[in-house]
Design a protein around this motif. Structure first.
Motif, PDB file in Angstrom:
ATOM      1  N   PRO A  33       0.825  -1.221   0.000  1.00  0.00           N
ATOM      2  CA  PRO A  33       0.000   0.000   0.000  1.00  0.00           C
ATOM      3  C   PRO A  33       0.858   1.272   0.000  1.00  0.00           C
ATOM      4  CG  PRO A  33      -0.871  -1.590   1.555  1.00  0.00           C
ATOM      5  CD  PRO A  33       0.435  -2.152   1.041  1.00  0.00           C
ATOM      6  N   GLY A  34       1.994   1.245   0.673  1.00  0.00           N
ATOM      7  CA  GLY A  34       2.892   2.407   0.697  1.00  0.00           C
ATOM      8  C   GLY A  34       3.467   2.713  -0.671  1.00  0.00           C
ATOM      9  N   ASP A  35       3.821   1.646  -1.417  1.00  0.00           N
ATOM     10  CA  ASP A  35       4.352   1.832  -2.769  1.00  0.00           C
ATOM     11  C   ASP A  35       3.294   2.456  -3.663  1.00  0.00           C
ATOM     12  OD1 ASP A  35       6.706   0.620  -1.986  1.00  0.00           O
ATOM     13  OD2 ASP A  35       6.220  -1.325  -2.879  1.00  0.00           O
ATOM     14  N   GLU A  36       2.070   1.974  -3.537  1.00  0.00           N
ATOM     15  CA  GLU A  36       0.970   2.494  -4.354  1.00  0.00           C
ATOM     16  C   GLU A  36       0.719   3.959  -4.027  1.00  0.00           C
ATOM     17  OE1 GLU A  36      -2.199   2.522  -7.140  1.00  0.00           O
ATOM     18  OE2 GLU A  36      -0.394   1.318  -6.902  1.00  0.00           O
ATOM     19  N   GLU A  37       0.743   4.287  -2.757  1.00  0.00           N
ATOM     20  CA  GLU A  37       0.540   5.679  -2.345  1.00  0.00           C
ATOM     21  C   GLU A  37       1.646   6.569  -2.891  1.00  0.00           C
ATOM     22  OE1 GLU A  37       0.334   8.292   1.759  1.00  0.00           O
ATOM     23  OE2 GLU A  37      -0.268   6.196   1.829  1.00  0.00           O
ATOM     24  N   ALA A  38       2.880   6.107  -2.805  1.00  0.00           N
ATOM     25  CA  ALA A  38       4.012   6.882  -3.334  1.00  0.00           C
ATOM     26  C   ALA A  38       3.878   7.073  -4.843  1.00  0.00           C
ATOM     27  CB  ALA A  38       5.329   6.188  -2.996  1.00  0.00           C
ATOM     28  N   ARG A  39       3.432   6.012  -5.543  1.00  0.00           N
ATOM     29  CA  ARG A  39       3.253   6.114  -6.992  1.00  0.00           C
ATOM     30  C   ARG A  39       2.186   7.148  -7.324  1.00  0.00           C
ATOM     31  NH1 ARG A  39       0.142   4.763 -10.785  1.00  0.00           N
ATOM     32  NH2 ARG A  39      -1.356   3.645  -9.501  1.00  0.00           N
ATOM     33  N   LEU A  40       1.092   7.142  -6.574  1.00  0.00           N
ATOM     34  CA  LEU A  40       0.012   8.105  -6.807  1.00  0.00           C
ATOM     35  C   LEU A  40       0.467   9.529  -6.520  1.00  0.00           C
ATOM     36  CD1 LEU A  40      -3.033   6.147  -5.347  1.00  0.00           C
ATOM     37  CD2 LEU A  40      -2.562   6.635  -7.751  1.00  0.00           C
ATOM     38  N   VAL A  41       1.252   9.704  -5.469  1.00  0.00           N
ATOM     39  CA  VAL A  41       1.770  11.044  -5.152  1.00  0.00           C
ATOM     40  C   VAL A  41       2.675  11.525  -6.279  1.00  0.00           C
ATOM     41  CG1 VAL A  41       3.324  12.317  -3.604  1.00  0.00           C
ATOM     42  CG2 VAL A  41       1.528  10.850  -2.653  1.00  0.00           C
ATOM     43  N   ARG A  42       3.573  10.634  -6.758  1.00  0.00           N
ATOM     44  CA  ARG A  42       4.458  11.029  -7.871  1.00  0.00           C
ATOM     45  C   ARG A  42       3.650  11.388  -9.108  1.00  0.00           C
ATOM     46  NH1 ARG A  42       7.482   6.768  -5.911  1.00  0.00           N
ATOM     47  NH2 ARG A  42       6.752   5.391  -7.560  1.00  0.00           N
ATOM     48  N   ALA A  43       2.610  10.602  -9.399  1.00  0.00           N
ATOM     49  CA  ALA A  43       1.764  10.881 -10.568  1.00  0.00           C
ATOM     50  C   ALA A  43       1.068  12.223 -10.396  1.00  0.00           C
ATOM     51  CB  ALA A  43       0.739   9.767 -10.764  1.00  0.00           C
TER      52      ALA A  43
END
Length: 114
Positions: A33-43
């Motif tokens: 979930p942390g990786d997904e959140e980081a990916r969404l923030v970067r996007a």
């Protein structure tokens, strides 16, 4: 006739033997979930960068935008003012866009490490 061992691969469930199970995801695609959140923030930051860039290009024109962007990026800490000729070209009316370009560069550095 009997099939030889070099005939076409036998299909199982629409997949040839040796192919991964359709439900098996490669490890590299598994995300916490942390990786997904980081990916969404970067996007989200990338989208914001693109919005700022487009607005600055429209307001200053491509040529002036590129000159201001490069001058600010080359300054490193960007605490110094733009060279006088660029400030004059931007003009007082459009000075707020300079802060946006600074935000753009800062955001790019955070996301892309540039």
């Amino acid at each position: 006739g009997k099939r030889g061992k070099h005939d076409a691969p036998q299909l199982v469930g629409g997949k040839a033997f040796g192919n991964p199970h359709p439900d098996a995801a490669p490890r590299s695609e598994e995300a916490s979930p942390g990786d997904e959140e980081a990916r969404l923030v970067r996007a989200s930051v990338r989208d914001r960068c693109e919005d700022i860039r487009l607005r600055a290009e429209q307001e200053l024109g491509m040529d002036l935008f590129v000159k201001v962007y490069r001058s600010m990026k080359d300054a490193g800490d960007r605490s110094g003012a733009l060279p006088g000729h660029l400030l004059a070209a931007v003009g007082e009316q459009r000075l707020p866009i300079i802060r946006d370009i600074n935000d753009l560069i800062t955001s790019e550095e955070r996301v892309y490490g540039q």
